[in-house]
Design a protein around this motif. Structure first.
Motif, mmCIF file in Angstrom:
data_model
loop_
_atom_site.group_PDB
_atom_site.id
_atom_site.type_symbol
_atom_site.label_atom_id
_atom_site.label_comp_id
_atom_site.label_asym_id
_atom_site.label_seq_id
_atom_site.Cartn_x
_atom_site.Cartn_y
_atom_site.Cartn_z
ATOM 1 N N ASP A 1 0.836 -1.196 0.000
ATOM 2 C CA ASP A 1 0.000 0.000 0.000
ATOM 3 C C ASP A 1 0.877 1.255 0.000
ATOM 4 N N SER A 2 0.452 2.262 -0.724
ATOM 5 C CA SER A 2 1.269 3.468 -0.894
ATOM 6 C C SER A 2 1.464 4.254 0.407
ATOM 7 N N GLY A 3 0.626 4.052 1.411
ATOM 8 C CA GLY A 3 0.755 4.778 2.668
ATOM 9 C C GLY A 3 1.722 4.155 3.653
ATOM 10 N N VAL A 4 2.456 3.144 3.219
ATOM 11 C CA VAL A 4 3.365 2.411 4.107
ATOM 12 C C VAL A 4 4.808 2.821 3.819
ATOM 13 N N THR A 5 5.558 3.101 4.878
ATOM 14 C CA THR A 5 6.983 3.410 4.768
ATOM 15 C C THR A 5 7.766 2.111 4.892
#
Length: 193
Positions: A164-168
């Protein structure tokens, strides 16, 4: 006569199974009508307490680290550690701590990295929607930082574009945890089931 007996036995089994599932739901706390969800609605219900109880400081900054090392869901609902993350946010909200005073990082490693796969990749790998998707979305809206161990991802054949794009992404959970602890984040212990 035997046909009627078989029908009654089948009805008895269905009734018994319904009671078992109702008991499981009750024991998981999901049906407790006294639970409140002041910050995160998808999970982590808490019970109101007497205001004379010792409360966390509403002025202090609280730094919380929640480790998630597996992708197992509890009672077919959400991951137990994600539930703990939601519960912590709900407890602070119940105590009147402003959301900008609570800084939370959820660190995913082991099979826990599966929880942060993109919706499309999760369906591709497991054949169904991620049961944690709603909760993950609410945690993101509550400004919880999501960090995934790139080492664990590599061991499970997960690439950065499948997350997911919101994960670092972090080099490893080991180094990320040490960095967070050095920055004052306290690790939350695992709750008893």
């Amino acid at each position: 006569m035997p046909r009627r007996l078989i029908l009654w036995a089948g009805a008895g089994v269905v009734l018994l199974m319904g009671c078992v599932f109702a008991l499981m739901a009750y024991r998981s706390g999901r049906t407790n009508p006294n639970l409140v969800f002041p910050r995160v609605q998808a999970a982590g219900g808490v019970l109101p307490v007497d205001r004379s109880a010792t409360m966390p400081s509403a002025q202090a900054v609280h730094r919380v680290l929640v480790d998630i090392d597996n992708d197992q869901v509890m009672h077919g609902k959400v991951n137990a550690r994600l539930n703990t993350a939601a519960k912590i946010l709900n407890l602070y909200a119940l105590a009147g701590v402003p959301s900008d005073k609570v800084h939370m990082v959820v660190l995913f490693y082991g099979t826990g990295v599966n929880l942060v796969l993109s919706d499309e990749e999760y369906r591709h790998r497991f054949g169904h929607a991620n049961p944690n998707a709603r909760l993950l979305s609410q945690l993101r809206k509550a400004h919880v930082k999501m960090v995934a161990c790139d080492q664990a991802m590599g061991h499970q054949g997960i690439t950065a574009d499948e997350v997911d794009s919101g994960v670092t992404l972090a080099l490893s959970a080991l180094t990320a945890r040490e960095e967070l602890q050095a920055a004052g984040y306290g690790t939350v212990p695992t709750e008893a089931p």
